[in-house]
Motif scaffolding. Structure first.
Motif, PDB file in Angstrom:
ATOM      1  N   GLY A  46      -3.307  25.361  -7.058  1.00  0.00           N
ATOM      2  CA  GLY A  46      -2.315  24.301  -7.084  1.00  0.00           C
ATOM      3  C   GLY A  46      -1.947  23.757  -5.717  1.00  0.00           C
ATOM      4  O   GLY A  46      -1.321  22.691  -5.620  1.00  0.00           O
ATOM      5  N   TYR A  47      -2.334  24.462  -4.645  1.00  0.00           N
ATOM      6  CA  TYR A  47      -1.942  23.977  -3.311  1.00  0.00           C
ATOM      7  C   TYR A  47      -2.437  22.557  -3.011  1.00  0.00           C
ATOM      8  O   TYR A  47      -1.708  21.770  -2.377  1.00  0.00           O
ATOM      9  CB  TYR A  47      -2.426  24.930  -2.205  1.00  0.00           C
ATOM     10  CG  TYR A  47      -2.220  24.314  -0.840  1.00  0.00           C
ATOM     11  CD1 TYR A  47      -0.929  24.148  -0.324  1.00  0.00           C
ATOM     12  CD2 TYR A  47      -3.291  23.797  -0.098  1.00  0.00           C
ATOM     13  CE1 TYR A  47      -0.726  23.508   0.889  1.00  0.00           C
ATOM     14  CE2 TYR A  47      -3.094  23.166   1.108  1.00  0.00           C
ATOM     15  CZ  TYR A  47      -1.811  23.022   1.609  1.00  0.00           C
ATOM     16  OH  TYR A  47      -1.599  22.375   2.805  1.00  0.00           O
ATOM     17  N   LYS A 102       3.076  21.017 -13.616  1.00  0.00           N
ATOM     18  CA  LYS A 102       1.722  21.045 -14.149  1.00  0.00           C
ATOM     19  C   LYS A 102       1.591  20.067 -15.322  1.00  0.00           C
ATOM     20  O   LYS A 102       2.401  20.086 -16.236  1.00  0.00           O
ATOM     21  CB  LYS A 102       1.358  22.459 -14.593  1.00  0.00           C
ATOM     22  CG  LYS A 102       1.363  23.465 -13.449  1.00  0.00           C
ATOM     23  CD  LYS A 102       0.903  24.832 -13.902  1.00  0.00           C
ATOM     24  CE  LYS A 102       0.927  25.835 -12.763  1.00  0.00           C
ATOM     25  NZ  LYS A 102       0.371  27.153 -13.143  1.00  0.00           N
ATOM     26  N   VAL A 103       0.575  19.246 -15.261  1.00  0.00           N
ATOM     27  CA  VAL A 103       0.328  18.269 -16.318  1.00  0.00           C
ATOM     28  C   VAL A 103      -0.813  18.728 -17.222  1.00  0.00           C
ATOM     29  O   VAL A 103      -0.736  18.618 -18.447  1.00  0.00           O
ATOM     30  CB  VAL A 103      -0.009  16.890 -15.712  1.00  0.00           C
ATOM     31  CG1 VAL A 103      -0.364  15.890 -16.809  1.00  0.00           C
ATOM     32  CG2 VAL A 103       1.153  16.386 -14.859  1.00  0.00           C
ATOM     33  N   ARG A 104      -1.850  19.304 -16.611  1.00  0.00           N
ATOM     34  CA  ARG A 104      -3.013  19.724 -17.391  1.00  0.00           C
ATOM     35  C   ARG A 104      -3.660  20.930 -16.712  1.00  0.00           C
ATOM     36  O   ARG A 104      -3.738  20.993 -15.483  1.00  0.00           O
ATOM     37  CB  ARG A 104      -4.026  18.582 -17.488  1.00  0.00           C
ATOM     38  CG  ARG A 104      -5.234  18.878 -18.361  1.00  0.00           C
ATOM     39  CD  ARG A 104      -6.107  17.634 -18.521  1.00  0.00           C
ATOM     40  NE  ARG A 104      -6.653  17.172 -17.249  1.00  0.00           N
ATOM     41  CZ  ARG A 104      -6.576  15.913 -16.814  1.00  0.00           C
ATOM     42  NH1 ARG A 104      -5.958  15.001 -17.542  1.00  0.00           N
ATOM     43  NH2 ARG A 104      -7.112  15.569 -15.654  1.00  0.00           N
ATOM     44  N   ASP A 142      -5.290  21.485 -13.215  1.00  0.00           N
ATOM     45  CA  ASP A 142      -6.274  20.407 -13.136  1.00  0.00           C
ATOM     46  C   ASP A 142      -5.621  19.076 -12.780  1.00  0.00           C
ATOM     47  O   ASP A 142      -6.232  18.231 -12.129  1.00  0.00           O
ATOM     48  CB  ASP A 142      -7.006  20.293 -14.479  1.00  0.00           C
ATOM     49  CG  ASP A 142      -8.202  19.366 -14.416  1.00  0.00           C
ATOM     50  OD1 ASP A 142      -9.059  19.587 -13.542  1.00  0.00           O
ATOM     51  OD2 ASP A 142      -8.276  18.423 -15.224  1.00  0.00           O
ATOM     52  N   GLN A 143      -4.373  18.901 -13.208  1.00  0.00           N
ATOM     53  CA  GLN A 143      -3.612  17.701 -12.858  1.00  0.00           C
ATOM     54  C   GLN A 143      -2.151  18.099 -12.716  1.00  0.00           C
ATOM     55  O   GLN A 143      -1.630  18.911 -13.499  1.00  0.00           O
ATOM     56  CB  GLN A 143      -3.769  16.619 -13.919  1.00  0.00           C
ATOM     57  CG  GLN A 143      -3.094  15.293 -13.543  1.00  0.00           C
ATOM     58  CD  GLN A 143      -3.282  14.229 -14.614  1.00  0.00           C
ATOM     59  OE1 GLN A 143      -2.932  14.443 -15.775  1.00  0.00           O
ATOM     60  NE2 GLN A 143      -3.839  13.087 -14.241  1.00  0.00           N
ATOM     61  N   ALA A 203      -1.912  13.889  -8.837  1.00  0.00           N
ATOM     62  CA  ALA A 203      -3.314  14.041  -8.421  1.00  0.00           C
ATOM     63  C   ALA A 203      -4.063  14.810  -9.493  1.00  0.00           C
ATOM     64  O   ALA A 203      -3.469  15.566 -10.270  1.00  0.00           O
ATOM     65  CB  ALA A 203      -3.397  14.759  -7.073  1.00  0.00           C
ATOM     66  N   ALA A 204      -5.379  14.623  -9.534  1.00  0.00           N
ATOM     67  CA  ALA A 204      -6.223  15.305 -10.512  1.00  0.00           C
ATOM     68  C   ALA A 204      -7.502  15.769  -9.835  1.00  0.00           C
ATOM     69  O   ALA A 204      -8.016  15.110  -8.923  1.00  0.00           O
ATOM     70  CB  ALA A 204      -6.551  14.376 -11.682  1.00  0.00           C
ATOM     71  N   LYS A 205      -8.028  16.886 -10.273  1.00  0.00           N
ATOM     72  CA  LYS A 205      -9.275  17.412  -9.726  1.00  0.00           C
ATOM     73  C   LYS A 205     -10.460  16.744 -10.388  1.00  0.00           C
ATOM     74  O   LYS A 205     -10.361  16.202 -11.485  1.00  0.00           O
ATOM     75  CB  LYS A 205      -9.322  18.931  -9.907  1.00  0.00           C
ATOM     76  CG  LYS A 205      -8.256  19.655  -9.091  1.00  0.00           C
ATOM     77  CD  LYS A 205      -8.299  21.151  -9.286  1.00  0.00           C
ATOM     78  CE  LYS A 205      -7.213  21.816  -8.430  1.00  0.00           C
ATOM     79  NZ  LYS A 205      -7.150  23.281  -8.646  1.00  0.00           N
ATOM     80  N   TYR A 206     -11.602  16.804  -9.699  1.00  0.00           N
ATOM     81  CA  TYR A 206     -12.819  16.209 -10.246  1.00  0.00           C
ATOM     82  C   TYR A 206     -14.003  17.071  -9.847  1.00  0.00           C
ATOM     83  O   TYR A 206     -13.913  17.937  -8.969  1.00  0.00           O
ATOM     84  CB  TYR A 206     -13.003  14.778  -9.746  1.00  0.00           C
ATOM     85  CG  TYR A 206     -13.136  14.660  -8.239  1.00  0.00           C
ATOM     86  CD1 TYR A 206     -14.379  14.650  -7.618  1.00  0.00           C
ATOM     87  CD2 TYR A 206     -11.999  14.554  -7.428  1.00  0.00           C
ATOM     88  CE1 TYR A 206     -14.508  14.542  -6.254  1.00  0.00           C
ATOM     89  CE2 TYR A 206     -12.109  14.452  -6.058  1.00  0.00           C
ATOM     90  CZ  TYR A 206     -13.362  14.444  -5.463  1.00  0.00           C
ATOM     91  OH  TYR A 206     -13.479  14.341  -4.096  1.00  0.00           O
TER      92      TYR A 206
END
Length: 346
Positions: A296-297, A236-238, A245-246, A333-336
């Motif tokens: 997280g999937y 997990k990054v963020r 989220d990232q 990857a990151a969500k938006y």
């Protein structure tokens, strides 16, 4: 084999990607089919995103069970899954609805009744993990003054959260001397175990774990309970609003031993989302388990894994190559944000 399939996704909420990926799975297997989304709120983002939308009573409504069975009798799905923690508890613990669906030929992923109960209760989960020898933080109730004092004596920071919460409900990370006040604050909004106002017994306190937080998907075979099929991991990054989220995908090897123990003990079928910490010595500790597709999937899916294809294949008895569990490591990857119209008119 069949050339048509109905898949029901309950309480999809904002997770439109799950609908897309189950559609992709049908297409990859050369199948005609439909994705049915059931929601209590017909204006939610996912409610009208499926091929068919069905409004359902809330899981706690006495009419919910009858409505669910009627839906299954009408649509004859091969697979039913939900991403709502409280709906899962209702299906597997508070009622026998999950078994009723299975008796009608519907594949319902999940864990045993005891483990579903544990996933919903963080104190119970800690005890289940302890019984397996799976490392997990010491956990005490918010009204256990001696227990909190003992944790304060050996930890620089304490974690306070709702005992029966979902996501990061009630979460606070505090210095030991602030724990009592944090417990009192968390208790004000805690989901209770019974009717009536919540108390400090509806809050748990743990030491903050050392190391780096990871999200791990443990995937069990859908027709042979307890058989481990894949482990997918990301660092997990963020975080944002209690959800990853990232993240960056990583090798799952450090988590496989605990994954195997959990899959076997929980009689796992399908995917569970597990929060783990990896310390400087490479030892993994389990913090929390969500018995469903978690937030997280997507990081594993975008790196190559395809659990929806595995679900559909197993639900329909189709043999597929085991590469559905393969994914590339080092993929970030990151969500938006996005938005869609869900209703028109007053």
């Amino acid at each position: 084999m069949t050339d048509a399939a109905t898949i029901v996704i309950g309480s999809a909420g904002r997770r439109l990607y799950l609908v897309d990926w189950f559609r992709d799975a049908l297409a990859a297997l050369g199948l005609e089919g439909r994705i049915v989304v059931t929601e209590n709120d017909p204006t939610s983002a996912a409610a009208s995103y499926g091929d068919l939308a069905r409004a359902m009573p809330r899981y706690g409504d006495p009419a919910y069970g009858e409505a669910l069975i009627a839906l299954v009798e009408e649509l004859r799905p091969c697979l039913f899954l939900t991403v709502n923690d409280y709906e899962l508890t209702h299906l597997h613990v508070e009622t026998d609805l999950a078994e009723q669906l299975r008796a009608r030929g519907v594949l319902v992923p999940g864990v045993s009744r005891a483990w579903q109960h544990g996933c919903a209760d963080k104190l119970r989960m800690a005890r289940l993990l302890d019984s397996l020898g799976v490392p997990t933080p010491a956990t005490v109730l918010g009204d256990d003054a001696e227990g909190i004092a003992a944790l304060a004596g050996c930890a620089e920071e304490l974690v306070v959260k709702h005992r029966l919460g979902s996501g990061s409900s009630g979460l606070a990370i505090v210095a030991p001397e602030a724990a009592v006040a944090a417990v009192a604050a968390a208790a004000e909004s805690a989901p209770g175990r019974r009717s009536g106002a919540p108390t400090r017994r509806d809050v748990v306190v743990q030491p903050r774990l050392p190391g780096i937080e990871h999200g791990v998907d443990i995937v069990g075979d859908l027709v042979r309970p307890g058989r481990l099929s894949a482990v997918l991991a990301r660092r997990k990054v963020r975080m944002r609003a209690g959800e990853t989220d990232q993240a960056v995908t990583v090798d799952a090897s450090p988590f496989r031993h605990s994954a195997q123990l959990i899959a076997d003990a929980a009689e796992l079928t399908g995917l569970i989302d597990v929060d783990m910490f990896l310390d400087e010595h490479g030892e993994a500790s389990v913090l929390d388990i969500n018995p469903r597709f978690g937030g997280g999937y997507p990081f594993a899916h975008l790196a190559g894994a395809d659990v929806p294809r595995f679900y559909v294949a197993r639900a329909l008895g189709i043999e597929i190559a085991e590469d559905w569990g393969d994914y590339a490591t080092g993929v970030t990857a990151a969500k938006y944000e996005s938005v869609r119209v869900t209703a028109r008119g007053s």
